[in-house]
Scaffold this active site. Structure first.
Site, PDB file in Angstrom:
ATOM      1  N   GLY A   1       0.819  -1.214   0.000  1.00 57.38           N
ATOM      2  CA  GLY A   1       0.000   0.000   0.000  1.00 57.38           C
ATOM      3  C   GLY A   1       0.846   1.255   0.000  1.00 57.38           C
ATOM      4  O   GLY A   1       2.079   1.209  -0.104  1.00 57.38           O
TER       5      GLY A   1
ATOM      6  N   ASP B   1       0.578  -9.091   1.594  1.00 57.04           N
ATOM      7  CA  ASP B   1      -0.491  -8.219   1.101  1.00 57.04           C
ATOM      8  C   ASP B   1      -1.416  -9.017   0.192  1.00 57.04           C
ATOM      9  O   ASP B   1      -0.952  -9.927  -0.508  1.00 57.04           O
ATOM     10  CB  ASP B   1       0.138  -7.044   0.319  1.00 57.04           C
ATOM     11  CG  ASP B   1      -0.770  -5.828   0.281  1.00 57.04           C
ATOM     12  OD1 ASP B   1      -1.869  -5.931  -0.297  1.00 57.04           O
ATOM     13  OD2 ASP B   1      -0.383  -4.778   0.827  1.00 57.04           O
ATOM     14  N   ASN B   2      -2.697  -8.702   0.185  1.00 56.34           N
ATOM     15  CA  ASN B   2      -3.608  -9.368  -0.760  1.00 56.34           C
ATOM     16  C   ASN B   2      -3.985  -8.435  -1.915  1.00 56.34           C
ATOM     17  O   ASN B   2      -4.843  -8.765  -2.718  1.00 56.34           O
ATOM     18  CB  ASN B   2      -4.873  -9.878  -0.046  1.00 56.34           C
ATOM     19  CG  ASN B   2      -5.756  -8.743   0.437  1.00 56.34           C
ATOM     20  OD1 ASN B   2      -5.364  -7.569   0.404  1.00 56.34           O
ATOM     21  ND2 ASN B   2      -6.956  -9.079   0.883  1.00 56.34           N
TER      22      ASN B   2
ATOM     23  N   GLY C   1      -3.748  -2.157  -2.422  1.00 61.54           N
ATOM     24  CA  GLY C   1      -2.352  -1.882  -2.783  1.00 61.54           C
ATOM     25  C   GLY C   1      -2.052  -2.367  -4.184  1.00 61.54           C
ATOM     26  O   GLY C   1      -2.889  -3.011  -4.822  1.00 61.54           O
TER      27      GLY C   1
ATOM     28  N   VAL D   1      -4.402 -11.567   5.219  1.00 58.94           N
ATOM     29  CA  VAL D   1      -3.976 -11.769   6.619  1.00 58.94           C
ATOM     30  C   VAL D   1      -5.163 -11.990   7.560  1.00 58.94           C
ATOM     31  O   VAL D   1      -4.971 -12.400   8.698  1.00 58.94           O
ATOM     32  CB  VAL D   1      -3.079 -10.614   7.139  1.00 58.94           C
ATOM     33  CG1 VAL D   1      -1.840 -10.460   6.275  1.00 58.94           C
ATOM     34  CG2 VAL D   1      -3.831  -9.305   7.253  1.00 58.94           C
TER      35      VAL D   1
ATOM     36  N   ASN E   1      -4.174 -12.491  13.873  1.00 53.79           N
ATOM     37  CA  ASN E   1      -3.169 -13.323  13.187  1.00 53.79           C
ATOM     38  C   ASN E   1      -1.784 -12.674  13.257  1.00 53.79           C
ATOM     39  O   ASN E   1      -0.776 -13.362  13.450  1.00 53.79           O
ATOM     40  CB  ASN E   1      -3.579 -13.557  11.729  1.00 53.79           C
ATOM     41  CG  ASN E   1      -4.759 -14.516  11.621  1.00 53.79           C
ATOM     42  OD1 ASN E   1      -4.963 -15.356  12.507  1.00 53.79           O
ATOM     43  ND2 ASN E   1      -5.535 -14.393  10.554  1.00 53.79           N
TER      44      ASN E   1
ATOM     45  N   TYR F   1     -14.640   1.055   9.991  1.00 55.18           N
ATOM     46  CA  TYR F   1     -13.192   1.331  10.071  1.00 55.18           C
ATOM     47  C   TYR F   1     -12.811   1.735  11.483  1.00 55.18           C
ATOM     48  O   TYR F   1     -11.884   1.177  12.077  1.00 55.18           O
ATOM     49  CB  TYR F   1     -12.866   2.442   9.075  1.00 55.18           C
ATOM     50  CG  TYR F   1     -11.401   2.841   9.009  1.00 55.18           C
ATOM     51  CD1 TYR F   1     -10.437   1.964   8.502  1.00 55.18           C
ATOM     52  CD2 TYR F   1     -10.982   4.113   9.410  1.00 55.18           C
ATOM     53  CE1 TYR F   1      -9.098   2.345   8.414  1.00 55.18           C
ATOM     54  CE2 TYR F   1      -9.652   4.500   9.318  1.00 55.18           C
ATOM     55  CZ  TYR F   1      -8.713   3.612   8.821  1.00 55.18           C
ATOM     56  OH  TYR F   1      -7.391   3.993   8.730  1.00 55.18           O
TER      57      TYR F   1
HETATM   58  P1  NAD Z   1      -3.503   1.538   1.505  1.00 54.51           P
HETATM   59  O1  NAD Z   1      -4.882   1.130   1.132  1.00 54.51           O
HETATM   60  O2  NAD Z   1      -2.663   2.207   0.481  1.00 54.51           O
HETATM   61  O3  NAD Z   1      -2.679   0.270   2.042  1.00 54.51           O
HETATM   62  C1  NAD Z   1      -3.265  -0.772   2.759  1.00 54.51           C
HETATM   63  C2  NAD Z   1      -2.655  -2.082   2.272  1.00 54.51           C
HETATM   64  O4  NAD Z   1      -3.216  -3.171   3.019  1.00 54.51           O
HETATM   65  C3  NAD Z   1      -2.930  -2.365   0.801  1.00 54.51           C
HETATM   66  O5  NAD Z   1      -1.752  -2.745   0.140  1.00 54.51           O
HETATM   67  C4  NAD Z   1      -3.949  -3.506   0.837  1.00 54.51           C
HETATM   68  O6  NAD Z   1      -3.911  -4.303  -0.317  1.00 54.51           O
HETATM   69  C5  NAD Z   1      -3.520  -4.223   2.109  1.00 54.51           C
HETATM   70  N1  NAD Z   1      -4.571  -5.034   2.726  1.00 54.51           N
HETATM   71  C6  NAD Z   1      -5.822  -4.643   3.093  1.00 54.51           C
HETATM   72  N2  NAD Z   1      -6.492  -5.681   3.620  1.00 54.51           N
HETATM   73  C7  NAD Z   1      -5.645  -6.754   3.599  1.00 54.51           C
HETATM   74  C8  NAD Z   1      -5.756  -8.103   4.003  1.00 54.51           C
HETATM   75  N3  NAD Z   1      -6.886  -8.590   4.537  1.00 54.51           N
HETATM   76  N4  NAD Z   1      -4.696  -8.924   3.839  1.00 54.51           N
HETATM   77  C9  NAD Z   1      -3.542  -8.462   3.305  1.00 54.51           C
HETATM   78  N5  NAD Z   1      -3.376  -7.174   2.891  1.00 54.51           N
HETATM   79  C10 NAD Z   1      -4.422  -6.346   3.034  1.00 54.51           C
HETATM   80  O7  NAD Z   1      -3.639   2.432   2.819  1.00 54.51           O
HETATM   81  P2  NAD Z   1      -2.550   3.321   3.566  1.00 54.51           P
HETATM   82  O8  NAD Z   1      -2.972   4.719   3.466  1.00 54.51           O
HETATM   83  O9  NAD Z   1      -1.196   2.937   3.128  1.00 54.51           O
HETATM   84  O10 NAD Z   1      -2.787   2.856   5.077  1.00 54.51           O
HETATM   85  C11 NAD Z   1      -1.946   1.860   5.670  1.00 54.51           C
HETATM   86  C12 NAD Z   1      -2.335   1.651   7.125  1.00 54.51           C
HETATM   87  O11 NAD Z   1      -2.167   2.878   7.845  1.00 54.51           O
HETATM   88  C13 NAD Z   1      -3.782   1.215   7.321  1.00 54.51           C
HETATM   89  O12 NAD Z   1      -3.840   0.292   8.390  1.00 54.51           O
HETATM   90  C14 NAD Z   1      -4.486   2.498   7.708  1.00 54.51           C
HETATM   91  O13 NAD Z   1      -5.607   2.255   8.505  1.00 54.51           O
HETATM   92  C15 NAD Z   1      -3.385   3.229   8.477  1.00 54.51           C
HETATM   93  N6  NAD Z   1      -3.582   4.685   8.432  1.00 54.51           N
HETATM   94  C16 NAD Z   1      -3.334   5.399   7.293  1.00 54.51           C
HETATM   95  C17 NAD Z   1      -3.542   6.767   7.281  1.00 54.51           C
HETATM   96  C18 NAD Z   1      -3.257   7.607   6.064  1.00 54.51           C
HETATM   97  O14 NAD Z   1      -3.493   8.834   6.106  1.00 54.51           O
HETATM   98  N7  NAD Z   1      -2.736   7.077   4.978  1.00 54.51           N
HETATM   99  C19 NAD Z   1      -4.042   7.407   8.421  1.00 54.51           C
HETATM  100  C20 NAD Z   1      -4.323   6.648   9.547  1.00 54.51           C
HETATM  101  C21 NAD Z   1      -4.066   5.276   9.553  1.00 54.51           C
END
Ligand code: NAD
Ligand code: UDP
Length: 318
Positions: free
Chosen positions: A16, A37-38, A42, A63, A105, A151
């Site tokens: 991601g 990652d799934n 991402g 995951v 997990n 969420y």
């Molecule tokens: P993103 O969507 O770009 O990345 C999330 C990644 O998790 C992706 O690659 C997706 O394919 C993977 N994913 C989701 N569910 C999955 C599963 N069941 N099994 C395996 N992989 C899985 O989002 P991001 O902005 O990079 O956010 C990353 C983390 O940071 C998240 O947990 C999000 O809640 C947290 N976060 C992000 C922000 C932000 O501003 N970007 C703010 C607060 C928290």
């Protein structure tokens, strides 16, 4: 820095936006990195410059179903979860599953391997906050049955589970509450304000400001956020610790800044405010500063300019 020498990290959600930067920084520091990652939000493109490294492995795995990684593990950094409102509203059950089963997990992996575990939590645990700015001891104001509940409550459950694994099983855990982060590798179509405004401005389309645009967010450039996540991992702190930039602005101001920086003639178009959209959001970062010596370094004008440059170099879908 912790005095434990770490060599192998598992990063869930490593394909991601944030996860790919975390993987990259860890590889630069000499770690072996396993990205799990799934690819539900991402993309392999985020990792294409890393896959040639013999220190980097990618496992395509949900995951929430399992987290099977062979060999020793020193850190488990759990970032897997849809993060944009557009994505988690499209995948409500998957979001609840990854926040609950996925976190369990990941915690079980850390427990088996005696590894440090870090949960990527969020400022959304504060919901529509009644305390401003938000310190870590504020419990929040979340609507569990509203659309954002899938969420917010998944992350709140993840925090509770992480804390229980620490107290019941002695797992070395940390919780980082990440505030709105932006930068290169955000998907232009992920629906969040900055990718929307930047891609709209670059295409010459109207910038869609929700409501009257007076709601605020505090935006942090990705380099600063990733440094904060790794500082929590290094520190051995349990947290929760806020990581964000207290540079608070209204969404109308954000849109105007992006119009100015892109020199676009795109107008502003006011659109419906989503249900339960938080009115205001700003981190109190004193704890991160005191405990980690962490503070954000990149100004919003500089970070937005770098982000715009990156988006402009991509081929944006029409
Ligand atoms: P993103 O969507 O770009 O990345 C999330 C990644 O998790 C992706 O690659 C997706 O394919 C993977 N994913 C989701 N569910 C999955 C599963 N069941 N099994 C395996 N992989 C899985 O989002 P991001 O902005 O990079 O956010 C990353 C983390 O940071 C998240 O947990 C999000 O809640 C947290 N976060 C992000 C922000 C932000 O501003 N970007 C703010 C607060 C928290
Ligand atoms: N927003 C907006 N226009 C858009 C997308 C989002 O005005 O095209 C608003 C959204 O309603 C919210 C703020 O910008 O008030 C931040 O939204 P984002 O999805 O980036 O983050 P979050 O709401 O999760 O903090």
């Amino acid at each position: 820095m912790s005095d434990i020498e770490c060599t192998r990290a598992v990063v869930t959600g490593g394909a991601g936006f944030l996860g790919s930067w975390v993987c990259e920084r860890l590889l630069e520091r000499g770690f072996d990195v396993v990205c799990v990652d799934n690819f539900c939000t991402g993309t392999p493109a985020n990792l294409s410059h890393l896959t040639a490294s013999p220190a980097f492995d990618v496992i395509d795995q949900d995951v929430s179903a399992q987290l099977a990684v062979d060999g020793p593990v020193d850190w488990v950094l759990h970032l897997a979860s849809p993060a944009s409102p557009l994505h988690y509203l499209r995948m409500p059950i998957e979001t609840l599953r990854v926040g609950s089963m996925g976190t369990m997990n990941a915690l079980e992996l850390a427990r088996r391997q005696d590894a440090r575990f870090v949960l990527a939590s969020t400022s959304e645990v504060y919901g529509d906050p009644l305390v401003h700015p938000q310190p870590e001891h504020y419990w929040g104001n979340v609507n569990p049955v509203g659309p954002r509940g899938v969420y917010d409550e998944a992350k709140r459950f993840g925090e509770a589970l992480t804390t229980a694994y620490r107290t019941a099983y002695g797992v070395d855990t940390g919780i980082v509450r990440i505030f709105n982060t932006y930068g290169p590798r955000m998907r232009p179509d992920d629906g969040r304000a900055i990718p929307n405004f930047v891609s709209q401005a670059l295409r010459g389309e109207p910038l869609t400001v929700a409501g009257d645009g007076t709601q605020t967010r505090s935006i942090c450039y990705v380099d600063d956020t990733v440094a904060g996540i790794l500082a929590v991992a290094d520190s051995g702190e349990a947290g929760p610790i806020n990581i964000g930039n207290p540079d608070e602005m209204t969404m109308l101001d954000l849109a105007e800044r992006i119009r100015r920086l892109t020199k676009t003639s795109s107008p502003i178009e006011f659109v419906d405010l989503p249900t339960d959209d938080p009115r205001q959001r700003c981190p109190d970062t004193s704890l991160a500063c005191e405990r980690l010596g962490w503070t954000p370094l990149v100004s919003s004008d500089e970070g937005l300019a770098r982000t715009i440059e990156w988006f402009a170099a991509q081929r944006l879908p029409a």
